[in-house]
Motif scaffolding. Structure first.
Motif, PDB file in Angstrom:
ATOM      1  N   PHE A  61       0.767  -1.146  -0.014  1.00  0.00           N
ATOM      2  CA  PHE A  61      -0.008  -0.042  -0.129  1.00  0.00           C
ATOM      3  C   PHE A  61       0.827   1.126  -0.039  1.00  0.00           C
ATOM      4  O   PHE A  61       0.565   2.056  -0.907  1.00  0.00           O
ATOM      5  CB  PHE A  61      -1.015  -0.165   1.443  1.00  0.00           C
ATOM      6  CG  PHE A  61      -1.602   1.213   1.228  1.00  0.00           C
ATOM      7  CD1 PHE A  61      -2.844   1.565   0.698  1.00  0.00           C
ATOM      8  CD2 PHE A  61      -1.274   2.307   2.268  1.00  0.00           C
ATOM      9  CE1 PHE A  61      -3.610   2.717   0.941  1.00  0.00           C
ATOM     10  CE2 PHE A  61      -1.852   3.445   2.229  1.00  0.00           C
ATOM     11  CZ  PHE A  61      -3.376   3.716   1.665  1.00  0.00           C
ATOM     12  N   PHE A  73      -6.589   3.292  -2.982  1.00  0.00           N
ATOM     13  CA  PHE A  73      -7.596   2.946  -1.720  1.00  0.00           C
ATOM     14  C   PHE A  73      -8.596   1.959  -2.330  1.00  0.00           C
ATOM     15  O   PHE A  73      -8.622   0.636  -1.606  1.00  0.00           O
ATOM     16  CB  PHE A  73      -8.286   4.092  -1.321  1.00  0.00           C
ATOM     17  CG  PHE A  73      -7.562   5.136  -0.334  1.00  0.00           C
ATOM     18  CD1 PHE A  73      -6.721   4.458   0.859  1.00  0.00           C
ATOM     19  CD2 PHE A  73      -7.377   6.421  -0.635  1.00  0.00           C
ATOM     20  CE1 PHE A  73      -6.181   5.292   2.017  1.00  0.00           C
ATOM     21  CE2 PHE A  73      -6.759   7.048   0.306  1.00  0.00           C
ATOM     22  CZ  PHE A  73      -6.108   6.668   1.554  1.00  0.00           C
ATOM     23  N   THR A 120      -6.838  -1.531  -3.142  1.00  0.00           N
ATOM     24  CA  THR A 120      -6.490  -2.216  -1.691  1.00  0.00           C
ATOM     25  C   THR A 120      -7.664  -2.720  -1.005  1.00  0.00           C
ATOM     26  O   THR A 120      -7.631  -4.010  -0.886  1.00  0.00           O
ATOM     27  CB  THR A 120      -6.177  -1.004  -0.640  1.00  0.00           C
ATOM     28  OG1 THR A 120      -4.826  -0.479  -1.148  1.00  0.00           O
ATOM     29  CG2 THR A 120      -5.854  -1.806   0.816  1.00  0.00           C
ATOM     30  N   TYR A 170      -8.456   2.573   6.012  1.00  0.00           N
ATOM     31  CA  TYR A 170      -7.395   2.202   5.816  1.00  0.00           C
ATOM     32  C   TYR A 170      -6.709   2.125   7.205  1.00  0.00           C
ATOM     33  O   TYR A 170      -6.216   1.182   7.673  1.00  0.00           O
ATOM     34  CB  TYR A 170      -6.286   2.885   4.955  1.00  0.00           C
ATOM     35  CG  TYR A 170      -4.793   2.521   5.031  1.00  0.00           C
ATOM     36  CD1 TYR A 170      -4.507   1.256   4.484  1.00  0.00           C
ATOM     37  CD2 TYR A 170      -3.900   3.034   5.746  1.00  0.00           C
ATOM     38  CE1 TYR A 170      -3.082   0.743   4.375  1.00  0.00           C
ATOM     39  CE2 TYR A 170      -2.519   2.842   5.939  1.00  0.00           C
ATOM     40  CZ  TYR A 170      -2.305   1.410   5.201  1.00  0.00           C
ATOM     41  OH  TYR A 170      -0.928   1.065   5.427  1.00  0.00           O
ATOM     42  N   TRP A 212      -9.619  -3.890   6.644  1.00  0.00           N
ATOM     43  CA  TRP A 212      -9.661  -4.473   5.289  1.00  0.00           C
ATOM     44  C   TRP A 212      -8.552  -5.573   5.411  1.00  0.00           C
ATOM     45  O   TRP A 212      -8.383  -6.279   4.256  1.00  0.00           O
ATOM     46  CB  TRP A 212      -9.049  -3.221   4.355  1.00  0.00           C
ATOM     47  CG  TRP A 212      -7.721  -2.622   4.907  1.00  0.00           C
ATOM     48  CD1 TRP A 212      -7.550  -1.598   5.717  1.00  0.00           C
ATOM     49  CD2 TRP A 212      -6.636  -2.914   4.386  1.00  0.00           C
ATOM     50  NE1 TRP A 212      -6.398  -1.310   5.945  1.00  0.00           N
ATOM     51  CE2 TRP A 212      -5.399  -2.105   5.119  1.00  0.00           C
ATOM     52  CE3 TRP A 212      -5.989  -4.055   3.325  1.00  0.00           C
ATOM     53  CZ2 TRP A 212      -4.183  -2.360   4.888  1.00  0.00           C
ATOM     54  CZ3 TRP A 212      -4.527  -4.097   3.236  1.00  0.00           C
ATOM     55  CH2 TRP A 212      -3.634  -3.271   3.880  1.00  0.00           C
TER      56      TRP A 212
END
Length: 429
Positions: free
Chosen positions: A291, A351, A354, A413, A418
């Motif tokens: 990320f 984002f 991800t 995040y 997640w």
């Protein structure tokens, strides 16, 4: 990245040749493009679910489960795409009329969209193929087939549009043929191979349990992108209220902007696979590293791209606009404003990649829907009613909505939710 460049060239080829027909023709394909995107978003949801499931099964050494998912994706996509294509074809005039198309714009939009609905099976099949390959980390093979398809499209466009005198219908036919030929070949190769992840002809019948897996992950992605696509239909309604010149400028600007966004879209797609495989292997530290690396790369690409776009905007717009100074002026203004917000679009793609790769597509759906329905469209309505900005109010709302939705993405995040596996229970069993 190159694969996304090729996808963009599909649209740019049509835009370039149709722009030679005139402003009304250009406005017509801009008007109906969100409808195509709306239908495609359903297939994209299946693609997102496939990439997430297949990549996590690959990461946990579950190739048989991955093959099962791939085969069910194919069967479901074939049925769904044919149904959507038929419904779309017969409802085209009503769709265009509801979007505000009238006169020549209505005629051209109807001709173009009715044919483009027959592209849906080809698009869905190629999305299935791409998700299967990307889930294994292979982005090269889909790219090669895409290159061949876009080359064929570029060759066929002027032949059908001008040589055969088919006008805007010729652009649609060229695109459908180019897409379908290579989509069918791609699916054939998956049936022919028997190693890795392939399509199993003995398991083509729909399986409720596997479809439940695919739909539970793919539905939020489809809803998010469908809501975004429908939002763009509404957005086009606001844009066309300022005139065909503004809509044409908006369409040209979006095509060019898509080209600049190609690197971060590629990063987002690659990140989804890397996130999925490492979550499948329970290596959360590598998902965090992926990320952060993607954020750095996207920022660099978008800053450089923004500077270039701001500098050469008039030159690029002039390629598509020759004798319409108002379209040229508005297109240049739009591109220059958007160029300043390109890093925000980079953050958005990272984002979304991800959250989609992890299989927690509900967060990606919230970003897609929130950006357009929660922020952008209300801002456009307010700016139109309470300011004298005119079409520029639309451009300002687009920039602000991109920035605000990225704040939401950062909050999700940092929560870390997640990073939970979507195949955890099944893998342990």
């Amino acid at each position: 990245m190159f694969n996304n460049l090729v996808q963009t060239l599909y649209n740019l080829a049509d835009t370039y040749w149709v722009s030679k027909l005139g402003t009304l023709e250009m406005a017509s394909i801009t008007l109906v493009f969100p409808v195509i995107f709306l239908t495609l978003s359903v297939g994209t949801g299946i693609n997102v679910a496939g990439t997430a499931l297949i990549s996590q099964y690959v990461g946990s050494n579950g190739e048989k489960d991955a093959t099962r998912v791939a085969t069910q994706m194919f069967s479901f996509s074939v049925i769904l795409s044919i149904i959507l294509g038929i419904i779309g074809y017969f409802s085209t005039p009503y769709i265009v009329k509801a979007m505000g198309g009238n006169g020549d714009v209505f005629t051209y939009s109807t001709e173009y969209l009715s044919i483009m609905f027959w592209e849906i099976p080809g698009m869905f099949l190629f999305l299935v193929y791409t998700s299967i390959k990307q889930g294994q980390g292979d982005t090269v093979t889909p790219m090669v087939l895409n290159v061949m398809g876009v080359i064929l499209n570029i060759i066929l466009d002027p032949i059908f549009i001008f040589t055969f005198g088919m006008g805007i219908k010729g652009a649609a036919i060229a695109t459908v043929l180019s897409r379908m030929i290579f989509a069918l070949y791609a699916i054939y190769t998956l049936f022919a191979q028997k190693n890795g992840i392939y399509l199993d002809k003995n398991n083509l019948g729909l399986d409720r349990k596997t479809l439940g897996e695919i739909i539970s992950i793919g539905l939020p992605a489809s809803l998010g992108q469908s809501a975004a696509a429908f939002g763009f239909v509404i957005l086009n309604g606001f844009v066309i209220s300022y005139g065909a010149d503004t809509l044409a400028a908006f369409g040209i600007g979006n095509r060019i902007n898509s080209l600049i966004l190609m690197p971060v879209m590629g990063i987002g797609n690659a990140l989804a696979t890397i996130i999925g495989q490492n979550l499948g292997a329970n290596k959360k530290d590598r998902t965090t590293l992926a990320f952060k690396t993607s954020m750095k790369l996207s920022t660099i690409f978008m800053i450089v791209g923004g500077i270039i776009l701001f500098t050469v905007s008039p030159n690029i717009v002039s390629i598509f606009v020759k004798n319409d100074p108002e379209v040229f002026r508005q297109g240049t203004e739009y591109l220059r404003l958007i160029s300043a917000s390109l890093p925000l679009m980079g953050f958005f793609q990272v984002f979304v990649g991800t959250f989609q790769g992890s299989g927690h597509t509900i967060y990606a759906m919230m970003m897609d829907m929130g950006r357009l329905w929660g922020i952008r469209i209300p801002m456009i309505m307010l700016f139109k009613k309470y300011t004298q900005w005119g079409p520029s109010g639309v451009w300002y709302a687009m920039v602000l909505s991109n920035g605000l939705i990225c704040i939401f993405g950062l909050i999700v995040y940092l929560s870390g939710k997640w990073q939970e596996q979507i195949i955890k229970k099944k893998a342990l069993a």
